[in-house]
Design a protein around this motif. Sequence first.
Motif, PDB file in Angstrom:
ATOM      1  N   GLY A 248       4.042  83.887  43.479  1.00 10.82           N
ATOM      2  CA  GLY A 248       3.071  84.943  44.761  1.00 10.82           C
ATOM      3  C   GLY A 248       2.187  85.910  43.405  1.00 10.82           C
ATOM      4  O   GLY A 248       0.859  85.809  44.352  1.00 10.82           O
ATOM      5  N   VAL A 249       2.375  86.016  42.258  1.00 12.04           N
ATOM      6  CA  VAL A 249       1.607  87.019  41.706  1.00 12.04           C
ATOM      7  C   VAL A 249       0.291  85.952  40.970  1.00 12.04           C
ATOM      8  O   VAL A 249      -0.943  86.155  41.592  1.00 12.04           O
ATOM      9  N   ALA A 250       0.715  84.594  41.066  1.00 18.38           N
ATOM     10  CA  ALA A 250      -0.163  83.920  40.703  1.00 18.38           C
ATOM     11  C   ALA A 250      -0.858  83.207  41.909  1.00 18.38           C
ATOM     12  O   ALA A 250      -1.832  83.016  41.346  1.00 18.38           O
ATOM     13  N   LEU A 251      -0.059  83.087  43.286  1.00 18.29           N
ATOM     14  CA  LEU A 251      -1.153  82.501  44.463  1.00 18.29           C
ATOM     15  C   LEU A 251      -2.330  83.876  44.543  1.00 18.29           C
ATOM     16  O   LEU A 251      -3.116  83.673  44.845  1.00 18.29           O
ATOM     17  N   ALA A 252      -1.730  85.169  44.581  1.00 15.38           N
ATOM     18  CA  ALA A 252      -2.404  86.133  44.754  1.00 15.38           C
ATOM     19  C   ALA A 252      -4.103  85.711  43.440  1.00 15.38           C
ATOM     20  O   ALA A 252      -5.144  86.580  44.353  1.00 15.38           O
ATOM     21  N   CYS A 253      -3.705  86.121  41.961  1.00 14.94           N
ATOM     22  CA  CYS A 253      -4.696  85.524  40.995  1.00 14.94           C
ATOM     23  C   CYS A 253      -5.293  84.125  41.501  1.00 14.94           C
ATOM     24  O   CYS A 253      -6.483  84.741  41.750  1.00 14.94           O
ATOM     25  N   HIS A 254      -4.986  83.132  42.201  1.00 16.79           N
ATOM     26  CA  HIS A 254      -5.619  82.227  42.733  1.00 16.79           C
ATOM     27  C   HIS A 254      -6.345  82.790  43.649  1.00 16.79           C
ATOM     28  O   HIS A 254      -7.956  81.754  43.325  1.00 16.79           O
ATOM     29  N   ILE A 255      -6.256  83.118  44.626  1.00  9.95           N
ATOM     30  CA  ILE A 255      -7.033  83.632  45.844  1.00  9.95           C
ATOM     31  C   ILE A 255      -8.280  84.644  45.368  1.00  9.95           C
ATOM     32  O   ILE A 255      -9.211  84.096  46.125  1.00  9.95           O
ATOM     33  N   ALA A 256      -8.065  85.886  44.654  1.00  4.14           N
ATOM     34  CA  ALA A 256      -8.516  86.175  43.930  1.00  4.14           C
ATOM     35  C   ALA A 256      -9.803  86.185  43.760  1.00  4.14           C
ATOM     36  O   ALA A 256     -10.526  86.660  42.518  1.00  4.14           O
ATOM     37  N   LYS A 257      -9.366  85.291  43.131  1.00  4.90           N
ATOM     38  CA  LYS A 257      -9.939  84.378  42.030  1.00  4.90           C
ATOM     39  C   LYS A 257     -10.099  84.981  40.492  1.00  4.90           C
ATOM     40  O   LYS A 257     -11.156  85.406  39.667  1.00  4.90           O
ATOM     41  N   ILE A 258      -9.373  85.719  40.014  1.00  2.05           N
ATOM     42  CA  ILE A 258      -8.982  86.064  38.709  1.00  2.05           C
ATOM     43  C   ILE A 258      -8.279  85.139  38.010  1.00  2.05           C
ATOM     44  O   ILE A 258      -6.828  85.029  38.188  1.00  2.05           O
ATOM     45  N   PRO A 259      -8.029  85.673  36.565  1.00  2.00           N
ATOM     46  CA  PRO A 259      -7.246  84.848  35.221  1.00  2.00           C
ATOM     47  C   PRO A 259      -5.441  85.208  35.940  1.00  2.00           C
ATOM     48  O   PRO A 259      -5.663  86.112  35.770  1.00  2.00           O
ATOM     49  N   PHE A 260      -4.285  84.554  35.585  1.00  2.00           N
ATOM     50  CA  PHE A 260      -3.260  83.915  35.834  1.00  2.00           C
ATOM     51  C   PHE A 260      -2.820  83.639  34.206  1.00  2.00           C
ATOM     52  O   PHE A 260      -3.419  82.749  34.729  1.00  2.00           O
ATOM     53  N   LEU A 261      -2.585  84.086  33.123  1.00  4.36           N
ATOM     54  CA  LEU A 261      -1.886  83.573  32.418  1.00  4.36           C
ATOM     55  C   LEU A 261      -0.241  83.673  31.811  1.00  4.36           C
ATOM     56  O   LEU A 261       0.171  83.965  32.616  1.00  4.36           O
ATOM     57  N   VAL A 262      -0.178  82.559  31.404  1.00  2.00           N
ATOM     58  CA  VAL A 262       1.902  82.135  30.979  1.00  2.00           C
ATOM     59  C   VAL A 262       1.016  82.799  29.280  1.00  2.00           C
ATOM     60  O   VAL A 262       0.766  81.535  28.700  1.00  2.00           O
ATOM     61  N   VAL A 263       2.103  83.508  28.908  1.00  2.00           N
ATOM     62  CA  VAL A 263       1.759  83.911  27.251  1.00  2.00           C
ATOM     63  C   VAL A 263       3.978  83.651  27.057  1.00  2.00           C
ATOM     64  O   VAL A 263       4.299  83.724  27.367  1.00  2.00           O
ATOM     65  N   ALA A 264       3.429  82.164  26.049  1.00  2.00           N
ATOM     66  CA  ALA A 264       4.786  82.076  26.018  1.00  2.00           C
ATOM     67  C   ALA A 264       4.631  81.219  24.337  1.00  2.00           C
ATOM     68  O   ALA A 264       3.943  80.124  23.821  1.00  2.00           O
ATOM     69  N   PRO A 265       6.213  81.486  23.806  1.00  2.00           N
ATOM     70  CA  PRO A 265       5.928  80.786  22.424  1.00  2.00           C
ATOM     71  C   PRO A 265       6.202  78.821  22.697  1.00  2.00           C
ATOM     72  O   PRO A 265       6.641  78.710  23.050  1.00  2.00           O
ATOM     73  N   GLU A 266       5.796  78.487  22.010  1.00  2.00           N
ATOM     74  CA  GLU A 266       5.651  76.299  21.663  1.00  2.00           C
ATOM     75  C   GLU A 266       7.578  76.214  22.118  1.00  2.00           C
ATOM     76  O   GLU A 266       7.715  75.338  22.484  1.00  2.00           O
ATOM     77  N   SER A 267       8.579  77.277  21.349  1.00  2.00           N
ATOM     78  CA  SER A 267       9.616  77.182  21.630  1.00  2.00           C
ATOM     79  C   SER A 267      10.229  77.343  23.153  1.00  2.00           C
ATOM     80  O   SER A 267      11.401  76.161  23.382  1.00  2.00           O
ATOM     81  N   THR A 268       9.517  77.291  24.051  1.00  2.00           N
ATOM     82  CA  THR A 268       9.386  77.801  25.554  1.00  2.00           C
ATOM     83  C   THR A 268       8.744  76.446  26.452  1.00  2.00           C
ATOM     84  O   THR A 268       9.565  76.265  27.552  1.00  2.00           O
ATOM     85  N   VAL A 269       7.907  75.883  25.885  1.00  2.00           N
ATOM     86  CA  VAL A 269       8.021  74.394  26.306  1.00  2.00           C
ATOM     87  C   VAL A 269       8.635  73.644  26.231  1.00  2.00           C
ATOM     88  O   VAL A 269       8.969  73.571  25.130  1.00  2.00           O
ATOM     89  N   ASP A 270       9.077  72.549  27.221  1.00  2.00           N
ATOM     90  CA  ASP A 270       9.844  71.880  27.259  1.00  2.00           C
ATOM     91  C   ASP A 270       9.555  70.862  27.368  1.00  2.00           C
ATOM     92  O   ASP A 270       9.344  70.453  28.736  1.00  2.00           O
ATOM     93  N   ARG A 271       8.682  69.542  25.816  1.00  2.00           N
ATOM     94  CA  ARG A 271       8.043  68.070  26.492  1.00  2.00           C
ATOM     95  C   ARG A 271       8.883  67.239  27.196  1.00  2.00           C
ATOM     96  O   ARG A 271       8.132  66.114  27.585  1.00  2.00           O
ATOM     97  N   THR A 272      10.577  67.965  27.544  1.00  2.00           N
ATOM     98  CA  THR A 272      10.786  66.394  28.145  1.00  2.00           C
ATOM     99  C   THR A 272      11.571  66.751  29.414  1.00  2.00           C
ATOM    100  O   THR A 272      12.072  65.369  30.567  1.00  2.00           O
ATOM    101  N   ILE A 273      10.623  67.840  29.698  1.00  2.00           N
ATOM    102  CA  ILE A 273      10.753  67.345  31.661  1.00  2.00           C
ATOM    103  C   ILE A 273       9.072  67.812  32.641  1.00  2.00           C
ATOM    104  O   ILE A 273       7.967  68.299  31.744  1.00  2.00           O
ATOM    105  N   ALA A 274       8.962  66.564  32.914  1.00  2.00           N
ATOM    106  CA  ALA A 274       7.561  66.255  33.301  1.00  2.00           C
ATOM    107  C   ALA A 274       6.582  67.196  33.695  1.00  2.00           C
ATOM    108  O   ALA A 274       6.007  67.351  33.586  1.00  2.00           O
ATOM    109  N   ASP A 275       7.441  67.618  34.797  1.00  2.00           N
ATOM    110  CA  ASP A 275       7.180  68.957  35.332  1.00  2.00           C
ATOM    111  C   ASP A 275       8.304  70.387  35.959  1.00  2.00           C
ATOM    112  O   ASP A 275       8.942  69.684  35.642  1.00  2.00           O
ATOM    113  N   GLY A 276       7.312  70.616  37.064  1.00  2.00           N
ATOM    114  CA  GLY A 276       8.183  72.018  37.509  1.00  2.00           C
ATOM    115  C   GLY A 276       9.914  71.757  37.913  1.00  2.00           C
ATOM    116  O   GLY A 276      10.987  72.115  38.206  1.00  2.00           O
TER     117      GLY A 276
END
Length: 335
Positions: A248-276
């Motif tokens: 919900g926060v992301a959608l509101a930021c998208h509409i308001a045209k303000i940055p929405f950042l996801v901050v996480a270490p590389e260990s949180t990136v799961d490249r075995t999964i193609a999409d959400g």
Amino acid sequence: MEIRSIEWTPDGVVLLDQTLLPKVEKNLTIKTVDELIDAIKRLAVRGAPALGVAGAFGVVVALDQAKAENWDETKLEREINSIRDARPTAVNLAWGVNQVRPMISQGRDAVLAAAQKLAAQDRASNTAMGNIGADWLISKLGDRKFRLLTHCNTGSLATTGTGTALGVIKELYKRGKILEVFADETRPLLQGSRLTAWELAKSNIPYRIQPDGAAAMAILSGKIDAALIGADRIAKNGDSANKIGSLGVALACHIAKIPFLVVAPESTVDRTIADGSGIHIEIRGDYELTHIGDTQIAPDGAQTFNPAFDVTPAKFISAVITELKSYEIAEGQTL
Ligand code: MRU
């Protein structure tokens, strides 16, 4: 005083019990696999990177218990797997277990050394993300003071260092760039009002708490310059799972045209999964919604829908910040 969410001591794993904060600052000493799994499920230790470290130390706890109780190989395997699977969404938990598991053949001390190294790397990655994220925001928003929104807790309590999204906020504060932080209270377990507010207060960063339902209004009425969150698992295309309410926060930021950042270490990136769509979302029990503390707030027998996380599609994320770089993911691209 430095906040230590998790550390190894000669007595076992010591956790700052996050279920008791902010009123009570009490450590829990974990000596058995069952105690660790219970602490993970109750969220006494929580936040993806801290769970990664808990998983790695958990293998040492299992080895020590195996020795004391004469477990065979099969039992040891089973117990380590149950630590790995204690919570399903944060990839870091399984990642932490899997990082140190290959060291078992070299002995318990080699596993402990690998786990300690993983904790130290997490700490260093926080500092790197803090700098990359702060530089990114200043480059997009200009050299001024920001009003930032954050959701859940992504600070020292969720990591072994300054944090991910909250680490960026702390770095910006050091640079004199924070006007105010809006911390979503983060229903139902209140990681925002109990934990993030506690950390912000300790760092003297000006903040206010708002109910999750106020986030969209705050964003659309121009009170927020950018929102920053952490992640529990990021798919290869950038779709990111994080605490329920993040979408919900992301959608509101998208509409308001303000940055929405996801901050996480590389260990949180799961490249075995193609999409959400491939991310397993933890569904938690009724009690967290029907009660506040011990007080019942819903009718007897009320049914609930209590997902712990949601998935924000990459198209609503301005950038994913890791310790290596900022990824601005265009449609069809991958991390
Ligand atoms: O259920 P929790 O409190 O473990 O959820 C934590 C989050 O959603 C965090 O934002 C995420 O793990 C990133 S922590 C740096």
